[in-house]
Design an enzyme around this catalytic site. Structure first.
Site, PDB file in Angstrom:
ATOM      1  N   TYR A 125       0.849  -1.194   0.000  1.00  0.00           N
ATOM      2  CA  TYR A 125       0.000   0.000   0.000  1.00  0.00           C
ATOM      3  C   TYR A 125       0.885   1.245   0.000  1.00  0.00           C
ATOM      4  O   TYR A 125       0.597   2.227  -0.688  1.00  0.00           O
ATOM      5  CB  TYR A 125      -0.930  -0.014   1.223  1.00  0.00           C
ATOM      6  CG  TYR A 125      -1.853  -1.215   1.239  1.00  0.00           C
ATOM      7  CD1 TYR A 125      -3.014  -1.233   0.474  1.00  0.00           C
ATOM      8  CD2 TYR A 125      -1.553  -2.333   2.011  1.00  0.00           C
ATOM      9  CE1 TYR A 125      -3.858  -2.334   0.476  1.00  0.00           C
ATOM     10  CE2 TYR A 125      -2.397  -3.438   2.024  1.00  0.00           C
ATOM     11  CZ  TYR A 125      -3.540  -3.432   1.250  1.00  0.00           C
ATOM     12  OH  TYR A 125      -4.365  -4.527   1.254  1.00  0.00           O
ATOM     13  N   ASN A 148     -12.661  -1.256  -4.678  1.00  0.00           N
ATOM     14  CA  ASN A 148     -12.461  -1.654  -6.066  1.00  0.00           C
ATOM     15  C   ASN A 148     -13.662  -2.475  -6.560  1.00  0.00           C
ATOM     16  O   ASN A 148     -13.911  -3.560  -6.055  1.00  0.00           O
ATOM     17  CB  ASN A 148     -11.175  -2.485  -6.175  1.00  0.00           C
ATOM     18  CG  ASN A 148     -10.935  -3.041  -7.561  1.00  0.00           C
ATOM     19  OD1 ASN A 148     -11.603  -2.708  -8.524  1.00  0.00           O
ATOM     20  ND2 ASN A 148      -9.960  -3.933  -7.659  1.00  0.00           N
ATOM     21  N   CYS A 156      -6.316  -5.733  -7.356  1.00  0.00           N
ATOM     22  CA  CYS A 156      -6.019  -5.295  -5.996  1.00  0.00           C
ATOM     23  C   CYS A 156      -5.502  -6.446  -5.136  1.00  0.00           C
ATOM     24  O   CYS A 156      -4.920  -6.211  -4.074  1.00  0.00           O
ATOM     25  CB  CYS A 156      -7.225  -4.623  -5.356  1.00  0.00           C
ATOM     26  SG  CYS A 156      -8.702  -5.636  -5.289  1.00  0.00           S
ATOM     27  N   HIS A 157      -5.665  -7.688  -5.609  1.00  0.00           N
ATOM     28  CA  HIS A 157      -5.107  -8.824  -4.867  1.00  0.00           C
ATOM     29  C   HIS A 157      -3.582  -8.787  -4.867  1.00  0.00           C
ATOM     30  O   HIS A 157      -2.953  -9.442  -4.049  1.00  0.00           O
ATOM     31  CB  HIS A 157      -5.609 -10.159  -5.449  1.00  0.00           C
ATOM     32  CG  HIS A 157      -5.261 -10.384  -6.881  1.00  0.00           C
ATOM     33  ND1 HIS A 157      -6.046  -9.890  -7.919  1.00  0.00           N
ATOM     34  CD2 HIS A 157      -4.229 -11.032  -7.459  1.00  0.00           C
ATOM     35  CE1 HIS A 157      -5.497 -10.246  -9.062  1.00  0.00           C
ATOM     36  NE2 HIS A 157      -4.391 -10.931  -8.823  1.00  0.00           N
ATOM     37  N   GLU A 183      -0.929 -16.804  -9.884  1.00  0.00           N
ATOM     38  CA  GLU A 183      -0.023 -15.968 -10.659  1.00  0.00           C
ATOM     39  C   GLU A 183       1.443 -16.266 -10.389  1.00  0.00           C
ATOM     40  O   GLU A 183       2.292 -15.967 -11.226  1.00  0.00           O
ATOM     41  CB  GLU A 183      -0.315 -14.489 -10.371  1.00  0.00           C
ATOM     42  CG  GLU A 183      -1.679 -14.066 -10.870  1.00  0.00           C
ATOM     43  CD  GLU A 183      -1.949 -12.590 -10.679  1.00  0.00           C
ATOM     44  OE1 GLU A 183      -1.049 -11.846 -10.236  1.00  0.00           O
ATOM     45  OE2 GLU A 183      -3.079 -12.176 -10.984  1.00  0.00           O
TER      46      GLU A 183
END
Length: 194
Positions: A125, A148, A156-157, A183
């Site tokens: 953040y 979001n 945002c993950h 990912e």
């Protein structure tokens, strides 16, 4: 099959202004939605004037009321359905879809920054706050992330705490862990997340 693209395309300011202006004047803005199956459960995808305005998990925190999603239809949702299928099967790293998230200017700036976080990487953040020009905005960045409306599509993950731990996710921390592991399916990442 590699399907890399240039990333999500947020609509231009002019398009947002037109839609917001119509809404302010009391004009009805055409919304439709569909349900997409995924490894994370059903996803509700909302479109407005030809662009995606929402993607919500079952049990999503701060999920708008269902009556705001418009008529349910499968028509016009083929591209998002196909790209999500490719993403969840590991064939797609970026989305190429028109996006029109609704929110305050600051939130939209944060959401735009989310699209710059590469697949398989994370930022804190505080990192995003520094990119906005003020490290003191870290909490505000967290608040914008929580709002979001396009989970997965605006990633945002990929935002974590400064120490690398997971903090908050409107779809739940288990889903955040799943997306990060999808990912970055390395043993090191999996050990950190689970």
């Amino acid at each position: 099959m590699s399907t890399e693209t240039t990333g999500p395309q947020m609509t231009t300011h002019a398009t947002r202004t037109h839609t917001e202006g119509a809404r302010a004047m009391g004009a009805q803005v055409m919304r439709t939605h569909t349900i997409v199956d995924s490894p994370l459960g059903e996803l509700t995808v909302v479109a407005e004037e030809g662009a995606l305005a929402g993607l919500y998990f079952e049990g999503h925190q701060r999920r708008p009321a269902a009556d705001t999603f418009g008529t349910r239809t499968d028509e016009g949702f083929e591209p998002v359905r196909q790209q999500l299928k490719e993403y969840f099967s590991g064939e797609r790293r970026e989305f190429d879809l028109p996006l029109a998230p609704q929110g305050e200017d600051f939130s939209r700036r944060v959401w735009e920054l989310l699209t710059s976080i590469p697949y398989g990487e994370t930022l804190s953040y505080g990192d995003l706050a520094r990119r906005l020009g003020d490290p003191a905005l870290a909490q505000a960045v967290g608040a914008a992330n929580a709002l979001n409306p396009l989970s997965v599509l605006l990633p945002c993950h990929r935002v974590v705490a400064a120490d690398g731990s997971l903090r908050g996710y409107a779809g739940g921390l288990e889903r955040k862990r799943f997306l990060l592991a999808l990912e970055e399916p390395t043993a090191e990442m999996a050990a950190r997340l689970f």
